[in-house]
Design a protein around this motif. Structure first.
Motif, PDB file in Angstrom:
ATOM      1  N   ARG A 173       1.568   4.251  -2.869  1.00  0.00           N
ATOM      2  CA  ARG A 173       1.322   5.607  -2.504  1.00  0.00           C
ATOM      3  C   ARG A 173       2.654   6.461  -2.869  1.00  0.00           C
ATOM      4  NH1 ARG A 173      -3.165   6.792   0.255  1.00  0.00           N
ATOM      5  NH2 ARG A 173      -4.010   5.056   1.541  1.00  0.00           N
ATOM      6  N   THR A 205       0.784  -1.306   0.006  1.00  0.00           N
ATOM      7  CA  THR A 205      -0.067   0.031  -0.089  1.00  0.00           C
ATOM      8  C   THR A 205       1.135   1.111   0.055  1.00  0.00           C
ATOM      9  OG1 THR A 205      -1.635  -1.178   1.270  1.00  0.00           O
ATOM     10  CG2 THR A 205      -1.964   1.194   1.278  1.00  0.00           C
ATOM     11  N   GLU A 206       1.731   1.158   1.030  1.00  0.00           N
ATOM     12  CA  GLU A 206       2.673   2.448   0.847  1.00  0.00           C
ATOM     13  C   GLU A 206       3.648   2.584  -0.223  1.00  0.00           C
ATOM     14  OE1 GLU A 206       2.581   4.925   2.999  1.00  0.00           O
ATOM     15  OE2 GLU A 206       0.875   3.890   4.144  1.00  0.00           O
ATOM     16  N   ALA A 235      -7.064   8.945  -1.489  1.00  0.00           N
ATOM     17  CA  ALA A 235      -5.864   9.875  -1.534  1.00  0.00           C
ATOM     18  C   ALA A 235      -5.713  10.196  -2.909  1.00  0.00           C
ATOM     19  CB  ALA A 235      -4.783   9.357  -1.077  1.00  0.00           C
ATOM     20  N   HIS A 247      -3.734  12.189  -5.986  1.00  0.00           N
ATOM     21  CA  HIS A 247      -2.369  12.730  -6.174  1.00  0.00           C
ATOM     22  C   HIS A 247      -2.414  13.406  -7.819  1.00  0.00           C
ATOM     23  CE1 HIS A 247      -0.504  10.440  -2.876  1.00  0.00           C
ATOM     24  NE2 HIS A 247      -1.393   9.700  -3.058  1.00  0.00           N
ATOM     25  N   THR A 272       3.177   9.567  -6.052  1.00  0.00           N
ATOM     26  CA  THR A 272       3.647  10.797  -5.716  1.00  0.00           C
ATOM     27  C   THR A 272       4.620  11.302  -6.811  1.00  0.00           C
ATOM     28  OG1 THR A 272       5.526  10.006  -4.549  1.00  0.00           O
ATOM     29  CG2 THR A 272       3.388  10.657  -3.078  1.00  0.00           C
ATOM     30  N   PHE A 283      -6.620   7.105  -4.875  1.00  0.00           N
ATOM     31  CA  PHE A 283      -6.370   5.654  -4.631  1.00  0.00           C
ATOM     32  C   PHE A 283      -6.867   5.202  -3.351  1.00  0.00           C
ATOM     33  CE2 PHE A 283      -2.949   3.142  -2.230  1.00  0.00           C
ATOM     34  CZ  PHE A 283      -3.277   1.969  -2.878  1.00  0.00           C
TER      35      PHE A 283
END
Length: 488
Positions: free
Chosen positions: A337, A333-334, A486, A488, A341, A353
């Protein structure tokens, strides 16, 4: 390895020759067996059968010695087997005397004294005696007469002693052998000729379609993919022809896609090289054009060129199966992310997301990041007017699914199964991607195959496409305190 110059490789015999030799060998074996059994072994077999027949008559008489129908049984056996029969006791008294023909004289004129002596002599030899004789009288067919004499002493259930004497003729087989010899000679000639003709036509029927397929296969190996294989004769040859026709169609398709890929890659290589050369010449020839903006354009095009070359190398290594996987446990997941970015520089694009929890997987983080990059790049290339690429993370059955959705034109249903194949491109007109190189889906497929993951695509014309892949979860998954979308 030792190589001998000028020495030709020995070729194995063709199928036609093998069929002819095999068929001919089979015929020779059959003829040899016929000659052995019908000529060489006819006499011994005949003797063995007659001996067993005489023993069978003796056994039948033994079973009926105390029967009231002994006389009738003896008469029936004489008529059936042409065997002379004499039955007496140990004192020489006759109970049955049946003559088979005028030729049987060995059992005629036997006195009680003779019968007693025979009874005693047979008893001394264990109760059974058999001998063959040959008379001095020549037969009408040539040769001399032969016969079998058989004697057996038995004790009945009531304790009475009996002597069974039998005499049977051995018919001369010389004339029969000569007849069979002539017949087999004629049969041998006929079978050899007929077998040769059948072997020739059978081998021709089998070998001709195989030879035709072989010649067509040589043309296929030279790149003539339009060749057609005609299968006739055996079912297996027809199936082989169908298989080769399918292979030719697939090879033709792959060849077309390969040429298309070369054209597309050449276009993608030529564009950044042209821009690099053009801006470099401007900066060299025109005063004041050596600006940071022009330098940045050269750097960007160089990076694009580098990415294209790297993608080509990655695809080649992945398809060759020489890419080792460095599996580690990481937070997928991270990782996604962090990837998103880096797309902030794309003006006007949005990358929402959805993820309800932090998911951990055990995989090669670099390669999985490459999968995400390529799917996002592909979605950016075909994004709709809203310039939105949505990502969604779902967990089910100990697997995590990552979906990447665009709002573009979509993909026709009949092309969905082909988009993962190498060299394939949905739209035949080359379109230079805004991000990426156009090789992304092939790379995605190979990376996920190495991980044992599943993948797919759902699309509807006019509404966009959703590409997804699944990986197995690692042991630990942490729930997010405030899951939210989220952007971006």
């Amino acid at each position: 390895m030792k190589i001998t110059a000028g020495k030709k490789e020995k070729k194995s015999p063709g199928i036609r020759r093998q069929v002819v030799l095999s068929f001919g060998g089979f015929i020779l074996i059959i003829l040899a067996l016929l000659w052995v059994f019908q000529i060489a072994l006819l006499g011994p077999f005949y003797r063995l059968i007659k001996i067993n027949e005489v023993k069978g008559v003796a056994q039948t008489l033994e079973n009926n010695l105390e029967s009231e129908t002994l006389e009738e049984t003896a008469s029936r056996l004489v008529n059936a087997t042409n065997t002379a029969i004499v039955v007496s006791d140990e004192l020489g008294r006759l109970y049955v005397a049946k003559k088979a023909s005028e030729k049987y004289v060995r059992l005629e004129g036997l006195t009680p004294y003779d019968l007693r002596n025979i009874f005693d002599g047979v008893n001394l030899q264990g109760g059974t005696k058999m001998e063959t004789y040959r008379s001095q009288v020549e037969t009408w067919f040539g040769g001399t007469e032969e016969g079998i004499l058989y004697a057996r002493t038995v004790r009945t259930k009531s304790g009475l002693n009996r002597l069974i004497l039998l005499e049977s003729e051995l018919t001369p087989v010389d004339s029969t052998l000569e007849t069979l010899r002539v017949q087999l000679s004629c049969l041998t000639v006929v079978m050899v000729l007929l077998g040769g003709v059948l072997a020739f036509f059978l081998s021709r029927r089998i070998a001709r379609p195989i030879a035709a397929v072989n010649e067509s296969a040589k043309s296929l190996a030279k790149g003539q993919y339009e060749i057609r294989f005609e299968g006739s004769g055996c079912r297996e040859v027809a199936e082989l022809a169908d298989t080769l026709n399918y292979a030719a169609e697939e090879l033709s398709k792959v060849e077309g896609l390969r040429r298309e890929l070369l054209a597309n890659v050449s276009h993608d290589l030529r564009t950044p090289l042209t821009m690099i050369k053009g801006y470099s010449e401007v900066m060299r020839d025109l005063p004041g054009e050596n600006t940071p903006e022009n330098v940045q354009i050269i750097i960007d095009e160089t990076e694009r060129l580098t990415n294209l070359v790297n993608d080509l190398l990655d695809l080649s290594r992945l398809e060759a199966g020489v890419v080792p996987l460095d599996r580690t446990r990481f937070n997928l997941t991270e990782s996604i992310r962090a990837i998103l970015t880096r797309y902030d520089k794309l003006a006007g694009y949005h990358f929402p997301f959805q993820a309800g929890e932090a998911v951990w997987v055990c995989a090669d983080e670099l390669r999985i990041s490459q999968v995400v990059y390529n799917l996002v790049n592909n979605a950016v290339t075909y994004a709709g007017a809203d310039k939105t690429v949505s990502l969604c993370q779902t967990v089910e059955n100990e697997k995590v699914r990552i979906s990447v959705t665009d709002t573009g034109e979509g993909i026709p249903a009949d092309k969905l199964k082909d988009i993962w194949e190498r060299y394939y491109k949905v739209d035949k007109e080359h379109k230079r991607a805004q991000v990426g190189t156009g090789l992304g889906l092939s790379i995605v497929k190979n990376i996920l195959d190495l991980h044992g993951g599943s993948y797919g695509v759902e699309s509807e014309l006019g509404k966009g496409s959703t590409f997804w892949f699944e990986l197995k979860l690692a042991e630990e998954t942490t729930a997010l305190p405030d899951p939210q979308e989220a952007a971006h």
